[in-house]
Scaffold this motif. Sequence first.
Motif, PDB file in Angstrom:
ATOM      1  N   ARG A  32      19.420  47.125  65.577  1.00  0.00           N
ATOM      2  CA  ARG A  32      18.858  47.493  66.879  1.00  0.00           C
ATOM      3  C   ARG A  32      17.706  46.569  67.285  1.00  0.00           C
ATOM      4  NH1 ARG A  32      18.835  48.852  70.430  1.00  0.00           N
ATOM      5  NH2 ARG A  32      17.642  50.710  70.942  1.00  0.00           N
ATOM      6  N   ASN A  50      17.504  45.392  72.606  1.00  0.00           N
ATOM      7  CA  ASN A  50      18.069  45.359  73.954  1.00  0.00           C
ATOM      8  C   ASN A  50      17.340  46.285  74.913  1.00  0.00           C
ATOM      9  OD1 ASN A  50      18.966  47.815  73.038  1.00  0.00           O
ATOM     10  ND2 ASN A  50      21.101  47.486  73.598  1.00  0.00           N
ATOM     11  N   ASP A  51      16.391  47.067  74.395  1.00  0.00           N
ATOM     12  CA  ASP A  51      15.565  47.888  75.279  1.00  0.00           C
ATOM     13  C   ASP A  51      14.281  47.161  75.662  1.00  0.00           C
ATOM     14  OD1 ASP A  51      14.299  47.941  72.862  1.00  0.00           O
ATOM     15  OD2 ASP A  51      14.304  50.119  72.636  1.00  0.00           O
ATOM     16  N   SER A  92      23.090  47.606  70.897  1.00  0.00           N
ATOM     17  CA  SER A  92      22.878  48.935  71.476  1.00  0.00           C
ATOM     18  C   SER A  92      23.073  50.011  70.411  1.00  0.00           C
ATOM     19  CB  SER A  92      23.870  49.178  72.618  1.00  0.00           C
ATOM     20  OG  SER A  92      25.202  49.253  72.109  1.00  0.00           O
TER      21      SER A  92
END
Length: 205
Positions: free
Chosen positions: A152, A106-107, A158
């Motif tokens: 992750r 999600n980054d 998250s």
Amino acid sequence: MAELSDSDLMVKFQQGNPHAFSLLFETYRGPVFNFIYHMLNGQRDAADDLLQEIFMKVVKAKDFYEPRAKFSTWLFSIARNHCLNHLKSRRYAQGRNTVSLDAEGNDGASLMDVLPDEHPVPGGMERKELQGMLEQCIAALPDDYKEVFLLRAVEGLSHEDTARILRLNPATVRTHYYRARMSLQKQMGRLLGAEPSETVKEEPS
């Protein structure tokens, strides 16, 4: 109904609407299968069986779900616990992981980011071969690092959701994730004939 949130759909299911459960199943069967598959190191048949068992658990436990809880976190907690029980109760053959090199957490970070920056991929190496190396390195991670990395980097959850699922504090999740990425980078560097530097930056707490 398609515009309802996951939590709203689960409430609808609690109230006796089977179509709401069907929508949740269609949304999450892929991500849950991928998580199970990697937890079992590539045991596809066992993963298929566990997928059905996990969603049966969801059906049986539907009345225990509370709308204030994030549905995906609740679901992956059930999936993780069921996988651990399976691994403890049965012997299973060591298999292979299947992870896309382009998968993003999600980054927005790609799994290609675990490769050392200062070396090129050797000429003539096919993407499939590079993929196999990465799969081998992920399979070799310690279990606690591997769980965090899968949630992750592969499932895109998250730090906070991963922490809830694994019953860890977010700082521990960040540490495990950083160390998993560093380990993968170093392993890939060795396999590709390079000595990687500290190119994976630790995420801010």
